[in-house]
Design an enzyme around this catalytic site. Structure first.
Site, PDB file in Angstrom:
ATOM      1  N   GLY A 125     -30.582  14.695  38.962  1.00 37.66           N
ATOM      2  CA  GLY A 125     -29.666  15.672  38.381  1.00 37.66           C
ATOM      3  C   GLY A 125     -30.409  16.692  37.538  1.00 37.66           C
ATOM      4  O   GLY A 125     -30.121  17.892  37.572  1.00 37.66           O
ATOM      5  N   ARG A 167     -36.527  16.503  35.148  1.00 35.18           N
ATOM      6  CA  ARG A 167     -36.977  15.253  35.782  1.00 35.18           C
ATOM      7  C   ARG A 167     -37.601  15.552  37.144  1.00 35.18           C
ATOM      8  O   ARG A 167     -38.548  14.890  37.558  1.00 35.18           O
ATOM      9  CB  ARG A 167     -35.826  14.260  35.920  1.00 35.18           C
ATOM     10  CG  ARG A 167     -36.360  12.844  36.201  1.00 35.18           C
ATOM     11  CD  ARG A 167     -35.270  11.827  36.432  1.00 35.18           C
ATOM     12  NE  ARG A 167     -34.358  11.741  35.318  1.00 35.18           N
ATOM     13  CZ  ARG A 167     -33.147  11.194  35.394  1.00 35.18           C
ATOM     14  NH1 ARG A 167     -32.722  10.694  36.534  1.00 35.18           N
ATOM     15  NH2 ARG A 167     -32.377  11.149  34.338  1.00 35.18           N
ATOM     16  N   ARG A 213     -31.709  29.936  37.657  1.00 35.09           N
ATOM     17  CA  ARG A 213     -30.875  29.111  36.764  1.00 35.09           C
ATOM     18  C   ARG A 213     -31.607  27.882  36.240  1.00 35.09           C
ATOM     19  O   ARG A 213     -30.981  26.878  35.854  1.00 35.09           O
ATOM     20  CB  ARG A 213     -29.572  28.666  37.453  1.00 35.09           C
ATOM     21  CG  ARG A 213     -28.635  29.821  37.692  1.00 35.09           C
ATOM     22  CD  ARG A 213     -27.371  29.376  38.392  1.00 35.09           C
ATOM     23  NE  ARG A 213     -26.566  30.547  38.702  1.00 35.09           N
ATOM     24  CZ  ARG A 213     -25.397  30.815  38.134  1.00 35.09           C
ATOM     25  NH1 ARG A 213     -24.886  30.011  37.238  1.00 35.09           N
ATOM     26  NH2 ARG A 213     -24.726  31.892  38.457  1.00 35.09           N
ATOM     27  N   ARG A 242     -30.460  11.426  46.688  1.00 35.66           N
ATOM     28  CA  ARG A 242     -30.212  11.638  45.262  1.00 35.66           C
ATOM     29  C   ARG A 242     -30.796  10.460  44.490  1.00 35.66           C
ATOM     30  O   ARG A 242     -30.634   9.292  44.894  1.00 35.66           O
ATOM     31  CB  ARG A 242     -28.706  11.762  45.010  1.00 35.66           C
ATOM     32  CG  ARG A 242     -28.327  11.641  43.545  1.00 35.66           C
ATOM     33  CD  ARG A 242     -26.905  12.043  43.253  1.00 35.66           C
ATOM     34  NE  ARG A 242     -26.336  11.260  42.162  1.00 35.66           N
ATOM     35  CZ  ARG A 242     -26.669  11.405  40.870  1.00 35.66           C
ATOM     36  NH1 ARG A 242     -27.558  12.286  40.505  1.00 35.66           N
ATOM     37  NH2 ARG A 242     -26.104  10.630  39.962  1.00 35.66           N
ATOM     38  N   GLY A 244     -30.433   9.248  40.797  1.00 35.35           N
ATOM     39  CA  GLY A 244     -29.687   9.597  39.596  1.00 35.35           C
ATOM     40  C   GLY A 244     -29.593   8.480  38.586  1.00 35.35           C
ATOM     41  O   GLY A 244     -30.270   7.461  38.673  1.00 35.35           O
ATOM     42  N   SER A 245     -28.721   8.727  37.627  1.00 36.23           N
ATOM     43  CA  SER A 245     -28.383   7.679  36.659  1.00 36.23           C
ATOM     44  C   SER A 245     -26.881   7.452  36.747  1.00 36.23           C
ATOM     45  O   SER A 245     -26.136   8.289  37.276  1.00 36.23           O
ATOM     46  CB  SER A 245     -28.795   8.084  35.247  1.00 36.23           C
ATOM     47  OG  SER A 245     -28.095   9.245  34.853  1.00 36.23           O
ATOM     48  N   MET A 259     -21.634  11.174  39.190  1.00 40.35           N
ATOM     49  CA  MET A 259     -20.803  12.360  39.352  1.00 40.35           C
ATOM     50  C   MET A 259     -21.186  13.266  40.534  1.00 40.35           C
ATOM     51  O   MET A 259     -20.756  14.414  40.579  1.00 40.35           O
ATOM     52  CB  MET A 259     -20.816  13.189  38.044  1.00 40.35           C
ATOM     53  CG  MET A 259     -20.417  12.368  36.836  1.00 40.35           C
ATOM     54  SD  MET A 259     -20.259  13.305  35.316  1.00 40.35           S
ATOM     55  CE  MET A 259     -18.711  14.148  35.608  1.00 40.35           C
ATOM     56  N   ASP A 318     -26.322   3.366  31.308  1.00 40.95           N
ATOM     57  CA  ASP A 318     -25.431   2.919  30.233  1.00 40.95           C
ATOM     58  C   ASP A 318     -24.343   2.047  30.836  1.00 40.95           C
ATOM     59  O   ASP A 318     -24.174   2.023  32.060  1.00 40.95           O
ATOM     60  CB  ASP A 318     -24.831   4.115  29.487  1.00 40.95           C
ATOM     61  CG  ASP A 318     -24.246   5.154  30.436  1.00 40.95           C
ATOM     62  OD1 ASP A 318     -24.951   6.138  30.720  1.00 40.95           O
ATOM     63  OD2 ASP A 318     -23.139   4.947  30.921  1.00 40.95           O
ATOM     64  N   ARG A 350     -34.520   7.895  30.110  1.00 38.44           N
ATOM     65  CA  ARG A 350     -33.808   8.490  31.245  1.00 38.44           C
ATOM     66  C   ARG A 350     -34.741   9.391  32.028  1.00 38.44           C
ATOM     67  O   ARG A 350     -34.721   9.420  33.244  1.00 38.44           O
ATOM     68  CB  ARG A 350     -32.617   9.333  30.761  1.00 38.44           C
ATOM     69  CG  ARG A 350     -31.373   8.539  30.515  1.00 38.44           C
ATOM     70  CD  ARG A 350     -30.276   9.475  30.031  1.00 38.44           C
ATOM     71  NE  ARG A 350     -29.270   8.708  29.311  1.00 38.44           N
ATOM     72  CZ  ARG A 350     -27.985   8.685  29.635  1.00 38.44           C
ATOM     73  NH1 ARG A 350     -27.539   9.388  30.641  1.00 38.44           N
ATOM     74  NH2 ARG A 350     -27.141   7.968  28.940  1.00 38.44           N
TER      75      ARG A 350
HETATM   76  N1  HPA Z   1     -20.278   8.584  33.633  1.00 39.52           N
HETATM   77  C1  HPA Z   1     -20.567   9.459  34.592  1.00 39.52           C
HETATM   78  N2  HPA Z   1     -21.778   9.711  35.010  1.00 39.52           N
HETATM   79  C2  HPA Z   1     -22.775   9.029  34.447  1.00 39.52           C
HETATM   80  C3  HPA Z   1     -22.557   8.095  33.444  1.00 39.52           C
HETATM   81  C4  HPA Z   1     -21.241   7.860  33.026  1.00 39.52           C
HETATM   82  O1  HPA Z   1     -20.973   7.053  32.135  1.00 39.52           O
HETATM   83  N3  HPA Z   1     -23.771   7.602  33.069  1.00 39.52           N
HETATM   84  C5  HPA Z   1     -24.680   8.216  33.845  1.00 39.52           C
HETATM   85  N4  HPA Z   1     -24.099   9.079  34.675  1.00 39.52           N
END
Ligand code: HPA
Length: 236
Positions: free
Chosen positions: A21, A25, A44, A88, A90-91, A181, A205, A219
């Site tokens: 994202g 990174r 951007r 992707r 991501g986290s 997301m 998280d 992260r």
């Molecule tokens: N919500 C949505 N997207 C995320 C979250 C979350 O808690 N943590 C990392 N990406």
């Protein structure tokens, strides 16, 4: 030449693109894992780089946050730049008690309340799917690297700061174990464009264990297992 959002010339982007994202990174991954890196985009601040990993060309580019953002960048990569595969990286936040911070998870499907697929192509399906052969490749590589990766359903949410609980409850009822997301939009684009996509996430998280939180530095920098896995899969 390029697009309104990507100034790369055709041919400057590899056939496989890794998309975190965060564009910073993307730069960190390029600088840490790739050789002979060439920047290809600064529009951007959505930085993109092409380099080689073990001699094979691989690109890495930020997607931004949310389905609309990854929707724009991934569509342009698939259609203007002839990219075949986007992974992707991501986290995500954990909904399920068996998911802990720093676990690596792979989307076997993405549920969303988003209207992205409906608006883009009249697709009313609220569950979109990744390329199963890319997933199989990632799982093979994970086995070879000794990295535990569980394929699970993702909730791909449009809202980070939820004021109500129902959307999360609905997603959990449909089997979602984590929330991020972007994957729903990415998978839909790949399917519409006849291309391939997958999504790996590290749990950053937890909604269950609120003391389990990764720091911003973690992260950005500590997702090494996921990055190795994505890179080995990109060249496999
Ligand atoms: N919500 C949505 N997207 C995320 C979250 C979350 O808690 N943590 C990392 N990406």
């Amino acid at each position: 030449m390029g697009t309104p959002h990507n100034e790369a010339a055709k041919g400057e982007i590899a056939r496989v693109v890794l998309m975190p994202g965060d564009p910073l990174r993307a730069r960190h991954i390029a600088q840490t894992y790739l050789q002979d890196i060439q920047p290809f985009n600064t529009i951007r601040g959505m930085l993109g780089f092409t380099g080689t990993y073990k001699g094979v060309p691989v690109s890495v580019m930020g997607s931004g946050m949310g389905i609309p953002s990854i929707g724009i960048y991934s569509y342009e990569l698939f259609t203007t730049y002839d990219v075949d595969v986007i992974i992707r990286i991501g986290s995500c936040g954990a909904y399920a008690p068996e998911r802990h911070v720093f676990d690596v998870v792979l989307a076997d499907s993405a549920y969303s309340e988003s209207t992205y697929a409906l608006t883009m192509s009249g697709d009313e399906n609220m569950i979109q799917f990744p390329a199963m052969d890319v997933n199989a490749c990632i799982l093979d590589q994970a086995l070879a690297l000794g990295i535990r990766v569980d394929p699970i359903r993702f909730h791909s949410s449009d809202v980070f700061y939820n004021g109500i609980e129902q959307p999360k409850a609905d997603a959990i009822a449909l089997g979602c174990q984590i929330v991020e997301m972007e994957s729903f939009g990415l998978f839909h684009n790949a399917n519409v464009c006849g291309k391939k996509a997958a999504c790996l996430c590290t749990v950053s998280d937890s909604f269950v264990y609120e003391d389990e939180i990764a720091t911003p530095q973690q992260r950005e920098q500590n997702f090494d297992a996921m990055m190795r896995l994505a890179l080995e899969s990109a060249i496999a």
